[in-house]
Design a protein around this motif. Structure first.
Motif, PDB file in Angstrom:
ATOM      1  N   GLY A   1       0.791  -1.218   0.000  1.00 22.71           N
ATOM      2  CA  GLY A   1       0.000   0.000   0.000  1.00 22.71           C
ATOM      3  C   GLY A   1       0.823   1.268   0.000  1.00 22.71           C
ATOM      4  O   GLY A   1       0.267   2.369  -0.153  1.00 22.71           O
ATOM      5  N   TYR A   2       2.140   1.152   0.161  1.00 17.23           N
ATOM      6  CA  TYR A   2       3.027   2.316   0.195  1.00 17.23           C
ATOM      7  C   TYR A   2       4.194   2.044  -0.764  1.00 17.23           C
ATOM      8  O   TYR A   2       5.348   1.951  -0.366  1.00 17.23           O
ATOM      9  CB  TYR A   2       3.539   2.557   1.626  1.00 17.23           C
ATOM     10  N   CYS A   3       3.847   1.872  -2.040  1.00 14.26           N
ATOM     11  CA  CYS A   3       4.828   1.441  -3.038  1.00 14.26           C
ATOM     12  C   CYS A   3       5.058   2.488  -4.123  1.00 14.26           C
ATOM     13  O   CYS A   3       5.580   2.168  -5.197  1.00 14.26           O
ATOM     14  CB  CYS A   3       4.375   0.129  -3.671  1.00 14.26           C
ATOM     15  N   MET A   4       4.689   3.732  -3.867  1.00 13.11           N
ATOM     16  CA  MET A   4       4.781   4.759  -4.905  1.00 13.11           C
ATOM     17  C   MET A   4       6.222   4.999  -5.345  1.00 13.11           C
ATOM     18  O   MET A   4       6.519   5.109  -6.537  1.00 13.11           O
ATOM     19  CB  MET A   4       4.178   6.063  -4.401  1.00 13.11           C
TER      20      MET A   4
ATOM     21  N   ARG B   1      10.905   3.110  10.388  1.00 15.64           N
ATOM     22  CA  ARG B   1      10.613   4.478   9.978  1.00 15.64           C
ATOM     23  C   ARG B   1       9.099   4.668   9.943  1.00 15.64           C
ATOM     24  O   ARG B   1       8.374   3.790   9.483  1.00 15.64           O
ATOM     25  CB  ARG B   1      11.191   4.776   8.594  1.00 15.64           C
ATOM     26  N   VAL B   2       8.671   5.815  10.406  1.00 17.90           N
ATOM     27  CA  VAL B   2       7.261   6.201  10.341  1.00 17.90           C
ATOM     28  C   VAL B   2       7.132   7.250   9.245  1.00 17.90           C
ATOM     29  O   VAL B   2       7.827   8.276   9.277  1.00 17.90           O
ATOM     30  CB  VAL B   2       6.762   6.759  11.690  1.00 17.90           C
ATOM     31  N   HIS B   3       6.256   6.994   8.280  1.00 21.39           N
ATOM     32  CA  HIS B   3       6.083   7.868   7.117  1.00 21.39           C
ATOM     33  C   HIS B   3       4.759   8.607   7.266  1.00 21.39           C
ATOM     34  O   HIS B   3       3.687   8.002   7.157  1.00 21.39           O
ATOM     35  CB  HIS B   3       6.092   7.042   5.838  1.00 21.39           C
ATOM     36  N   THR B   4       4.804   9.909   7.510  1.00 19.47           N
ATOM     37  CA  THR B   4       3.574  10.671   7.704  1.00 19.47           C
ATOM     38  C   THR B   4       2.929  10.989   6.361  1.00 19.47           C
ATOM     39  O   THR B   4       3.570  10.944   5.308  1.00 19.47           O
ATOM     40  CB  THR B   4       3.834  11.978   8.465  1.00 19.47           C
TER      41      THR B   4
ATOM     42  N   VAL C   1       9.442  11.870   7.772  1.00 18.54           N
ATOM     43  CA  VAL C   1       9.877  10.529   8.147  1.00 18.54           C
ATOM     44  C   VAL C   1      10.557  10.597   9.511  1.00 18.54           C
ATOM     45  O   VAL C   1      11.441  11.433   9.731  1.00 18.54           O
ATOM     46  CB  VAL C   1      10.844   9.925   7.113  1.00 18.54           C
ATOM     47  N   TYR C   2      10.158   9.744  10.428  1.00 18.13           N
ATOM     48  CA  TYR C   2      10.750   9.676  11.757  1.00 18.13           C
ATOM     49  C   TYR C   2      11.216   8.248  12.027  1.00 18.13           C
ATOM     50  O   TYR C   2      10.594   7.290  11.574  1.00 18.13           O
ATOM     51  CB  TYR C   2       9.733  10.081  12.829  1.00 18.13           C
ATOM     52  N   GLU C   3      12.299   8.127  12.764  1.00 16.27           N
ATOM     53  CA  GLU C   3      12.817   6.805  13.089  1.00 16.27           C
ATOM     54  C   GLU C   3      12.369   6.387  14.484  1.00 16.27           C
ATOM     55  O   GLU C   3      12.064   7.215  15.348  1.00 16.27           O
ATOM     56  CB  GLU C   3      14.341   6.793  12.987  1.00 16.27           C
ATOM     57  N   GLY C   4      12.335   5.068  14.672  1.00 13.17           N
ATOM     58  CA  GLY C   4      11.940   4.534  15.961  1.00 13.17           C
ATOM     59  C   GLY C   4      12.391   3.092  16.106  1.00 13.17           C
ATOM     60  O   GLY C   4      13.120   2.561  15.262  1.00 13.17           O
ATOM     61  N   THR C   5      11.940   2.451  17.176  1.00 20.98           N
ATOM     62  CA  THR C   5      12.293   1.065  17.468  1.00 20.98           C
ATOM     63  C   THR C   5      11.048   0.328  17.932  1.00 20.98           C
ATOM     64  O   THR C   5      10.261   0.861  18.718  1.00 20.98           O
ATOM     65  CB  THR C   5      13.367   0.995  18.575  1.00 20.98           C
ATOM     66  N   VAL C   6      10.869  -0.903  17.457  1.00 19.53           N
ATOM     67  CA  VAL C   6       9.753  -1.738  17.896  1.00 19.53           C
ATOM     68  C   VAL C   6      10.159  -2.457  19.182  1.00 19.53           C
ATOM     69  O   VAL C   6      11.183  -3.139  19.224  1.00 19.53           O
ATOM     70  CB  VAL C   6       9.388  -2.778  16.827  1.00 19.53           C
ATOM     71  N   LEU C   7       9.349  -2.306  20.216  1.00 17.49           N
ATOM     72  CA  LEU C   7       9.633  -2.918  21.518  1.00 17.49           C
ATOM     73  C   LEU C   7       8.367  -3.523  22.092  1.00 17.49           C
ATOM     74  O   LEU C   7       7.253  -3.121  21.734  1.00 17.49           O
ATOM     75  CB  LEU C   7      10.169  -1.873  22.494  1.00 17.49           C
TER      76      LEU C   7
ATOM     77  N   ILE D   1       2.439  12.972  13.164  1.00 21.94           N
ATOM     78  CA  ILE D   1       2.154  11.536  13.176  1.00 21.94           C
ATOM     79  C   ILE D   1       0.689  11.316  13.542  1.00 21.94           C
ATOM     80  O   ILE D   1       0.161  11.955  14.455  1.00 21.94           O
ATOM     81  CB  ILE D   1       3.081  10.818  14.168  1.00 21.94           C
ATOM     82  N   ALA D   2       0.049  10.384  12.812  1.00 21.70           N
ATOM     83  CA  ALA D   2      -1.369  10.134  13.037  1.00 21.70           C
ATOM     84  C   ALA D   2      -1.695   8.687  12.682  1.00 21.70           C
ATOM     85  O   ALA D   2      -0.945   8.032  11.942  1.00 21.70           O
ATOM     86  CB  ALA D   2      -2.214  11.086  12.191  1.00 21.70           C
ATOM     87  N   PRO D   3      -2.807   8.173  13.214  1.00 18.00           N
ATOM     88  CA  PRO D   3      -3.242   6.841  12.795  1.00 18.00           C
ATOM     89  C   PRO D   3      -3.351   6.770  11.272  1.00 18.00           C
ATOM     90  O   PRO D   3      -3.800   7.720  10.617  1.00 18.00           O
ATOM     91  CB  PRO D   3      -4.614   6.698  13.467  1.00 18.00           C
ATOM     92  N   GLY D   4      -2.922   5.629  10.736  1.00 17.29           N
ATOM     93  CA  GLY D   4      -2.935   5.456   9.289  1.00 17.29           C
ATOM     94  C   GLY D   4      -1.611   5.731   8.615  1.00 17.29           C
ATOM     95  O   GLY D   4      -1.450   5.458   7.423  1.00 17.29           O
TER      96      GLY D   4
END
Length: 351
Positions: free
Chosen positions: A29-32, A111-114, A119-125, A166-169
């Motif tokens: 869904g994010y392949c542009m 990475r979170v793509h608004t 673009v913001y970086e983060g870590t899954v925990l 940053i927002a849902p979706g």
């Protein structure tokens, strides 16, 4: 392997192109961005392309004979996630995109793509990430509600995260952590299915450089929603035979390896076409390609989606062997080149 095909394919081109593909975020869904890369590379090689309404890219290579086309499919979309909600402390709850075990992304950089392009970086925990703090950290179930993303920004509240846009979706992509070694080993997330995309472009590059022509017109379909089940649900109606090119599953009683081309005789959707599969096996033997014929009980492909979507086609499934699929994957350049070799033999050597 015979010199005629294997040794004339450009191994370095495929590996270098794969590295570029892996570096481009493309959860379903994010392949542009990645589809633009595909179109640009196809144009550079001299081939026209078109984009379907849902974003699949189709590259056409004119064949020597009139009549039905052969379809070759691979998907550029990958596993990923989406922001489900922002929690009170500013961390993000996520919802998965694609079917992976949650523990395979614990500790992963992302990475979170608004929606406005930031673009913001983060870590899954997990929500209990430290054994020094939480007595049940080891036993804490790794499922969606117990996982979160810690942003690498100064956020202490829901309002702080929202102020970043940053927002849902919003889409979330995983750091692929790609490593390509001189001995041919390649480890990275998303080798499913970018290794197969690299093999298909290896075929295109071979036709361009050698001046070769397939016997029948080829439709190369690069899909963008395979990981969520409907990537190639629609294919051009002139396709009579379709080979889904996707990663080969390894492990348990499967006989393939990371250096082999996997030929799938049956997956969760049932058996693949007898004649096509038999011919692929015969060509692999003739060309001296390391290969294995296997059954994938927990697997579906773009061919599955096309058949379930009503396509009146014969279908087969092959691809480079990939270990630890939907996790920290690994393959070998031999398998990618072998896949390109088998495809080239198939589309140039039909009886």
């Amino acid at each position: 392997m015979t010199d005629a095909i294997y040794k004339t394919l450009d191994r370095a081109y495929m590996v270098n192109w794969l590295e570029r593909l892996l570096d481009c975020p493309s959860p379903s869904g994010y392949c542009m961005q990645i589809t633009e890369m595909l179109r640009a590379e196809a144009e550079r090689l001299g081939y026209a392309s078109e984009t379907t309404p849902k974003g699949n890219v189709i590259v056409t290579v004119k064949g020597q004979k009139e009549g039905p086309s052969i379809g070759l499919t691979a998907h550029v979309d990958t596993l990923g996630a989406m922001v489900r909600s922002i929690k009170s402390g500013g961390t993000l709850r996520m919802t998965p995109i694609g079917g992976y075990a949650m523990q395979t992304v614990e500790g992963e950089y992302c990475r979170v793509h608004t929606r406005d392009g930031r673009v913001y970086e983060g870590t899954v925990l997990s929500t209990k990430p430290s054994v020094h703090v939480h007595s049940d950290a080891r036993e804490w179930k790794r499922d969606e509600e117990n996982m979160e993303i810690r942003l690498d920004e100064d956020v202490r509240s829901k309002e702080d995260a929202a102020a970043l846009g940053i927002a849902p979706g919003d889409f979330i992509s995983w750091d692929p952590r790609t490593r390509i070694y001189p001995n041919g080993w390649i480890k990275s997330r998303h080798l499913d299915d970018k290794a197969a995309v690299a093999a298909l472009f290896g075929v295109l590059e071979w036709f361009k450089r050698t001046g070769g022509t397939p016997l029948r017109t080829l439709r190369l379909v690069f899909s963008t929603y395979e990981e969520v089940g409907h990537g190639a649900a629609w294919v051009p109606t002139d396709i009579e035979e379709m080979i889904a090119v996707d990663m080969g599953a390894l492990g348990d009683d499967l006989s393939g390896t990371e250096r082999d081309v996997s030929i799938c005789a049956k997956d969760s959707s049932g058996p693949y076409d007898y004649g096509m599969t038999t011919r692929l096996v015969a060509l692999a033997k003739r060309e001296g390609i390391g290969h294995a014929v296997d059954i994938y009980p927990h697997y579906g492909s773009d061919a599955t989606a096309a058949l379930r979507g009503g396509a009146n086609i014969r279908a087969a499934l092959i691809g480079p062997g990939v270990h630890a699929s939907h996790g920290m994957e690994r393959t070998h350049a031999d398998a990618i080149v072998g896949t390109a070799t088998l495809l080239t033999a198939y589309v140039t050597d039909r009886p």
